[in-house]
Design a protein around this motif. Structure first.
Motif, PDB file in Angstrom:
ATOM      1  N   PRO A  57      -8.735  -4.625  20.623  1.00  0.00           N
ATOM      2  CA  PRO A  57      -7.174  -4.236  20.735  1.00  0.00           C
ATOM      3  C   PRO A  57      -6.605  -4.839  19.763  1.00  0.00           C
ATOM      4  O   PRO A  57      -5.452  -4.509  19.379  1.00  0.00           O
ATOM      5  N   GLN A  58      -6.829  -6.170  19.259  1.00  0.00           N
ATOM      6  CA  GLN A  58      -6.210  -7.105  18.169  1.00  0.00           C
ATOM      7  C   GLN A  58      -6.373  -6.164  16.759  1.00  0.00           C
ATOM      8  O   GLN A  58      -5.250  -6.042  16.314  1.00  0.00           O
ATOM      9  N   LEU A  59      -7.108  -5.651  16.680  1.00  0.00           N
ATOM     10  CA  LEU A  59      -7.717  -4.976  15.307  1.00  0.00           C
ATOM     11  C   LEU A  59      -6.674  -3.627  15.358  1.00  0.00           C
ATOM     12  O   LEU A  59      -6.091  -3.532  14.364  1.00  0.00           O
ATOM     13  N   VAL A  60      -6.741  -2.899  16.467  1.00  0.00           N
ATOM     14  CA  VAL A  60      -6.067  -1.750  16.533  1.00  0.00           C
ATOM     15  C   VAL A  60      -4.427  -1.997  16.448  1.00  0.00           C
ATOM     16  O   VAL A  60      -3.858  -1.171  15.777  1.00  0.00           O
ATOM     17  N   SER A  61      -4.030  -3.143  17.037  1.00  0.00           N
ATOM     18  CA  SER A  61      -2.546  -3.576  16.898  1.00  0.00           C
ATOM     19  C   SER A  61      -2.242  -3.982  15.450  1.00  0.00           C
ATOM     20  O   SER A  61      -1.191  -3.463  15.102  1.00  0.00           O
ATOM     21  N   ASN A  62      -3.119  -4.480  14.744  1.00  0.00           N
ATOM     22  CA  ASN A  62      -2.905  -4.507  13.210  1.00  0.00           C
ATOM     23  C   ASN A  62      -2.862  -3.405  12.459  1.00  0.00           C
ATOM     24  O   ASN A  62      -1.688  -3.363  11.631  1.00  0.00           O
ATOM     25  N   ILE A  63      -3.656  -2.570  12.776  1.00  0.00           N
ATOM     26  CA  ILE A  63      -3.727  -1.198  12.134  1.00  0.00           C
ATOM     27  C   ILE A  63      -2.436  -0.552  12.305  1.00  0.00           C
ATOM     28  O   ILE A  63      -1.766   0.016  11.733  1.00  0.00           O
ATOM     29  N   ASN A  64      -1.835  -0.648  13.677  1.00  0.00           N
ATOM     30  CA  ASN A  64      -0.763   0.301  14.142  1.00  0.00           C
ATOM     31  C   ASN A  64       0.481  -0.426  13.355  1.00  0.00           C
ATOM     32  O   ASN A  64       1.159   0.217  12.900  1.00  0.00           O
ATOM     33  N   ALA A  65       0.381  -1.920  13.145  1.00  0.00           N
ATOM     34  CA  ALA A  65       1.435  -2.579  12.563  1.00  0.00           C
ATOM     35  C   ALA A  65       1.499  -1.867  10.943  1.00  0.00           C
ATOM     36  O   ALA A  65       2.741  -1.716  10.239  1.00  0.00           O
ATOM     37  N   CYS A  66       0.384  -1.826  10.394  1.00  0.00           N
ATOM     38  CA  CYS A  66       0.403  -1.072   9.122  1.00  0.00           C
ATOM     39  C   CYS A  66       0.942   0.050   8.852  1.00  0.00           C
ATOM     40  O   CYS A  66       1.221   0.414   8.071  1.00  0.00           O
ATOM     41  N   THR A  96      -0.299  -7.956   4.331  1.00  0.00           N
ATOM     42  CA  THR A  96      -1.098  -7.537   3.174  1.00  0.00           C
ATOM     43  C   THR A  96      -0.914  -6.560   2.244  1.00  0.00           C
ATOM     44  O   THR A  96      -0.969  -6.295   1.095  1.00  0.00           O
ATOM     45  N   LEU A  97       0.077  -5.556   2.967  1.00  0.00           N
ATOM     46  CA  LEU A  97       0.488  -4.346   2.218  1.00  0.00           C
ATOM     47  C   LEU A  97       1.647  -4.820   1.181  1.00  0.00           C
ATOM     48  O   LEU A  97       1.727  -4.107   0.095  1.00  0.00           O
ATOM     49  N   VAL A  98       2.239  -5.745   1.549  1.00  0.00           N
ATOM     50  CA  VAL A  98       3.457  -6.135   0.640  1.00  0.00           C
ATOM     51  C   VAL A  98       2.536  -6.857  -0.586  1.00  0.00           C
ATOM     52  O   VAL A  98       2.878  -6.537  -1.594  1.00  0.00           O
ATOM     53  N   ASP A  99       1.765  -7.688  -0.375  1.00  0.00           N
ATOM     54  CA  ASP A  99       0.735  -8.248  -1.566  1.00  0.00           C
ATOM     55  C   ASP A  99      -0.055  -7.121  -2.257  1.00  0.00           C
ATOM     56  O   ASP A  99       0.252  -7.375  -3.622  1.00  0.00           O
ATOM     57  N   ILE A 100      -0.494  -6.079  -1.661  1.00  0.00           N
ATOM     58  CA  ILE A 100      -1.119  -5.015  -2.785  1.00  0.00           C
ATOM     59  C   ILE A 100      -0.092  -4.459  -3.320  1.00  0.00           C
ATOM     60  O   ILE A 100      -0.244  -4.121  -4.623  1.00  0.00           O
ATOM     61  N   ALA A 101       1.072  -4.039  -2.920  1.00  0.00           N
ATOM     62  CA  ALA A 101       2.332  -3.493  -3.636  1.00  0.00           C
ATOM     63  C   ALA A 101       2.710  -4.448  -4.714  1.00  0.00           C
ATOM     64  O   ALA A 101       3.049  -3.901  -5.827  1.00  0.00           O
ATOM     65  N   LYS A 102       2.795  -5.588  -4.501  1.00  0.00           N
ATOM     66  CA  LYS A 102       3.178  -6.676  -5.549  1.00  0.00           C
ATOM     67  C   LYS A 102       2.220  -6.814  -6.736  1.00  0.00           C
ATOM     68  O   LYS A 102       2.565  -6.590  -7.760  1.00  0.00           O
ATOM     69  N   SER A 103       0.954  -6.613  -6.154  1.00  0.00           N
ATOM     70  CA  SER A 103      -0.111  -6.894  -7.019  1.00  0.00           C
ATOM     71  C   SER A 103      -0.088  -5.525  -8.091  1.00  0.00           C
ATOM     72  O   SER A 103      -0.243  -5.677  -9.301  1.00  0.00           O
ATOM     73  N   GLN A 104      -0.093  -4.594  -7.312  1.00  0.00           N
ATOM     74  CA  GLN A 104       0.084  -3.254  -8.145  1.00  0.00           C
ATOM     75  C   GLN A 104       1.276  -3.123  -9.250  1.00  0.00           C
ATOM     76  O   GLN A 104       0.998  -2.593 -10.350  1.00  0.00           O
ATOM     77  N   ASP A 105       2.250  -3.576  -9.007  1.00  0.00           N
ATOM     78  CA  ASP A 105       3.508  -3.712  -9.548  1.00  0.00           C
ATOM     79  C   ASP A 105       3.322  -4.606 -10.973  1.00  0.00           C
ATOM     80  O   ASP A 105       3.901  -4.322 -11.913  1.00  0.00           O
ATOM     81  N   ALA A 106       2.744  -5.887 -10.594  1.00  0.00           N
ATOM     82  CA  ALA A 106       2.281  -6.639 -11.545  1.00  0.00           C
ATOM     83  C   ALA A 106       1.354  -6.298 -12.648  1.00  0.00           C
ATOM     84  O   ALA A 106       1.588  -6.641 -13.789  1.00  0.00           O
ATOM     85  N   GLU A 107       0.235  -5.797 -11.994  1.00  0.00           N
ATOM     86  CA  GLU A 107      -0.782  -5.444 -12.796  1.00  0.00           C
ATOM     87  C   GLU A 107      -0.676  -4.236 -13.904  1.00  0.00           C
ATOM     88  O   GLU A 107      -1.222  -4.037 -14.965  1.00  0.00           O
ATOM     89  N   VAL A 108      -0.060  -3.138 -13.169  1.00  0.00           N
ATOM     90  CA  VAL A 108       0.072  -1.706 -13.646  1.00  0.00           C
ATOM     91  C   VAL A 108       1.491  -1.257 -13.792  1.00  0.00           C
ATOM     92  O   VAL A 108       1.883  -0.728 -14.653  1.00  0.00           O
ATOM     93  N   GLY A 109       2.545  -1.588 -12.807  1.00  0.00           N
ATOM     94  CA  GLY A 109       3.675  -1.236 -13.016  1.00  0.00           C
ATOM     95  C   GLY A 109       3.979  -0.013 -12.167  1.00  0.00           C
ATOM     96  O   GLY A 109       5.165   0.142 -11.623  1.00  0.00           O
ATOM     97  N   ASP A 110       3.391   1.023 -11.806  1.00  0.00           N
ATOM     98  CA  ASP A 110       3.574   1.915 -11.199  1.00  0.00           C
ATOM     99  C   ASP A 110       2.547   2.145  -9.990  1.00  0.00           C
ATOM    100  O   ASP A 110       1.503   1.824 -10.017  1.00  0.00           O
ATOM    101  N   VAL A 119      -0.543   3.140  -3.405  1.00  0.00           N
ATOM    102  CA  VAL A 119      -1.299   1.819  -3.072  1.00  0.00           C
ATOM    103  C   VAL A 119      -1.195   1.594  -1.588  1.00  0.00           C
ATOM    104  O   VAL A 119      -2.234   1.504  -0.888  1.00  0.00           O
ATOM    105  N   VAL A 120      -0.089   1.786  -1.151  1.00  0.00           N
ATOM    106  CA  VAL A 120       0.082   1.454   0.091  1.00  0.00           C
ATOM    107  C   VAL A 120      -0.082   2.621   1.116  1.00  0.00           C
ATOM    108  O   VAL A 120      -0.702   2.231   2.216  1.00  0.00           O
ATOM    109  N   LEU A 121       0.104   3.595   0.692  1.00  0.00           N
ATOM    110  CA  LEU A 121      -0.296   4.850   1.461  1.00  0.00           C
ATOM    111  C   LEU A 121      -1.776   5.232   1.740  1.00  0.00           C
ATOM    112  O   LEU A 121      -2.210   5.259   2.883  1.00  0.00           O
ATOM    113  N   LEU A 122      -2.186   4.639   0.585  1.00  0.00           N
ATOM    114  CA  LEU A 122      -3.861   4.773   0.807  1.00  0.00           C
ATOM    115  C   LEU A 122      -4.520   3.922   1.495  1.00  0.00           C
ATOM    116  O   LEU A 122      -5.246   4.029   2.543  1.00  0.00           O
TER     117      LEU A 122
END
Length: 548
Positions: free
Chosen positions: A28-37, A86-100, A105-108
């Motif tokens: 249930p905790q795992l599913v709750s985390n997925i729902n938040a994302c 974690t989604l905030v972090d990957i969006a920031k990393s994509q922005d810093a590393e590649v820019g677009d 990346v969040v949708l995937l």
């Protein structure tokens, strides 16, 4: 005293964590985390692609930001859920590393989780999912590298065409999409003008309200807004050819004595000496600057009215209170160094440029240094109506600049518009049919997740995504690897032929980051949330007494 009886076989209750600690664990905790994302994904979903909508985010101070850049929105949303961060972090990393590709990346990542939510609920162990996902990610990246098209770097014309198409693709989903041809040429000019290291801090951006977007232009050099000036400034020349430039960190003005300062003098002559000493020091500095041959004087600190008039009488231009960033860019571009005294100067401490002039742009005057001999630098002068519009234009250009930098360093490109995602989906689905066991199900789930990008492009443009995806599946099954969504024709087309190009590194980074974020969320099966400290509660052992 009677002892408390514990029934045989029952474990005595042990209080391990502080009272008020929130613990939740298991599936249930795992599913709750997925729902938040998923909630974060739903917030960003509609911003994807050329027909994506914009979001208005209002912060605590009431400042409104209108943007469809995934990283900007997700930063401003101030997400507090630990798993969704974690989604905030990957969006920031994509922005810093590649820019677009920050929305992609969040949708995937969200879709990867969504596809296996039911599988996890049915009792498949998360570690089995993680293993299969990592294998599928490596296969997808290998496939991108295999089919990416390499562009010949030695052919200058072809390379420039590639860079312009990559910039135009990055801009097509932005607010300035209607002017993408105009801006893509400007962005490529800016990046190509830089040296081999392509330093981002050598591209400046200045916003001037008013005028149309097409009035924006690129200065191949340094430009900054006219600084605060004293009387006498109007008499200074506003244009020079090959001037010597002095850059200072010295205050050139007479300072009044501090309010509470006390200077005891016995006679008027002594007082006059103190006043004269101050004037002598100032005039000595000014004479040394004039003797050095400098025709443009820039200082980080103020240049007072006496100095301004002194320079005007000798046909020298001066500007005080220049920001540190602009002064450093001028130093790197024109040579020389920033001086902290006006003594013992030689030509090596002075910079130079081909042309200097002060120009009127909209309601502001700008100082421009062109034809700089040293470092390559350039400045965008952006025009436009509302302030929010110009800020979004600046963010859009940042994405395009990053994409062009990446394309220059990595010359492999793939087709955008959902084409590469459909190809990866087909490739993984076909591979899953050749293996047995749970892995087949899990790799097929990831294959289906890749379809989120073309489907969302269709939904955001108002197309029937089922019809378009069926056409795409049929084309990819018969070998049309570059077929993707065409938002202009409301159909599918060969996006490589249509010049919808993206650097392969953008997709590789996005898939890797999305997969890692998904695996991270899947590997968490318990959350322990410590209670907030109650500030009013007395410390253990009662209230401490004061000194007696």
């Amino acid at each position: 005293m009677a002892q408390m009886m514990v029934p045989r076989g029952a474990r005595p209750q042990i209080i391990l964590l502080k009272e008020g600690t929130d613990t939740s664990q298991g599936i249930p905790q795992l599913v709750s985390n997925i729902n938040a994302c998923e909630v974060v994904g739903d917030a960003l979903r509609t911003t994807l692609g050329p027909r994506g909508m914009d979001k208005m985010v209002v912060d605590a101070q009431g400042k409104a930001t209108i943007s469809n850049d995934g990283a900007t929105i997700i930063k401003l949303m101030d997400i507090v859920h630990p798993a969704a961060k974690t989604l905030v972090d990957i969006a920031k990393s994509q922005d810093a590393e590649v820019g677009d590709g920050t929305t992609s990346v969040v949708l995937l990542a969200v879709e990867f989780m969504k596809q296996i939510k039911q599988i996890v609920e049915d009792g498949v162990h998360p570690q089995a999912v993680i293993k299969a996902y990592r294998k599928a990610t490596n296969m997808a990246i290998s496939r991108i590298k295999e089919i990416a098209v390499k562009i010949k770097k030695d052919d200058e014309k072809e390379m420039r065409s590639l860079l312009e198409h990559c910039a135009a693709t990055a801009l097509s989903s932005k607010l300035v999409a209607r002017h993408k041809d105009f801006f893509s040429k400007m962005v490529v000019d800016a990046v190509v003008h830089l040296d081999e290291l392509l330093p981002l801090n050598m591209i400046g951006t200045k916003k001037v309200q008013g005028g149309a977007l097409e009035d924006s232009f690129l200065v191949l050099g340094v430009a900054f807004k006219k600084t605060f000036s004293y009387a006498g400034f109007e008499m200074q020349p506003k244009q020079y050819k090959d001037p010597k430039i002095a850059m200072l960190n010295i205050e050139l003005e007479l300072k009044a004595e501090k309010t509470n300062a006390e200077v005891r003098v016995d006679s008027v002559e002594e007082y006059q000496k103190i006043v004269d000493a101050e004037w002598t020091i100032l005039y000595e500095k000014l004479e040394n600057i004039v003797k050095s041959g400098a025709k443009v004087v820039l200082s980080k600190l103020p240049i007072g009215d006496v100095a301004t008039q002194y320079f005007a009488d000798r046909d020298i231009f001066c500007a005080g209170r220049v920001t540190e960033e602009d002064l450093k860019r001028t130093m790197k571009a024109c040579g020389g160094s920033i001086q902290t005294s006006a003594q013992n100067w030689n030509d090596s401490v002075l910079g130079t440029c081909g042309d200097f002039e002060e120009v009127q742009i909209g309601g502001d005057r700008f100082n421009m240094f062109k034809g700089c001999p040293n470092a390559k630098t350039c400045t965008f002068i952006l025009r436009g109506g509302a302030e929010q519009f110009m800020e979004e234009t600046e963010r859009s250009l940042h994405d395009a600049i990053m994409i062009v930098r990446r394309a220059l360093k990595n010359d492999a490109v793939v087709a955008g518009g959902g084409a590469i995602e459909m190809e990866l989906s087909r490739y993984l689905r076909e591979h899953s049919r050749t293996i047995a066991g749970k892995e087949q199900l899990l790799i097929a789930a990831m294959a289906k997740a890749f379809e989120v990008i073309p489907r969302q492009l269709c939904d955001n443009a108002g197309f029937d995504s089922t019809i378009v995806l069926n056409k795409l599946r049929q084309k990819h099954a018969s070998g049309g690897i570059w077929y993707g969504v065409d938002v202009n024709k409301e159909d599918i087309s060969d996006n490589f032929e249509a010049f919808v190009w993206e650097p392969a590194v953008v997709k590789i980074n996005a898939i890797t980051a999305a997969s890692e974020a998904c695996c991270l969320v899947l590997s968490v099966d318990e959350t322990v949330k410590n209670p907030k400290a109650n500030m009013e509660a007395p410390p253990p052992g009662g209230i401490p007494r004061g000194p007696r």
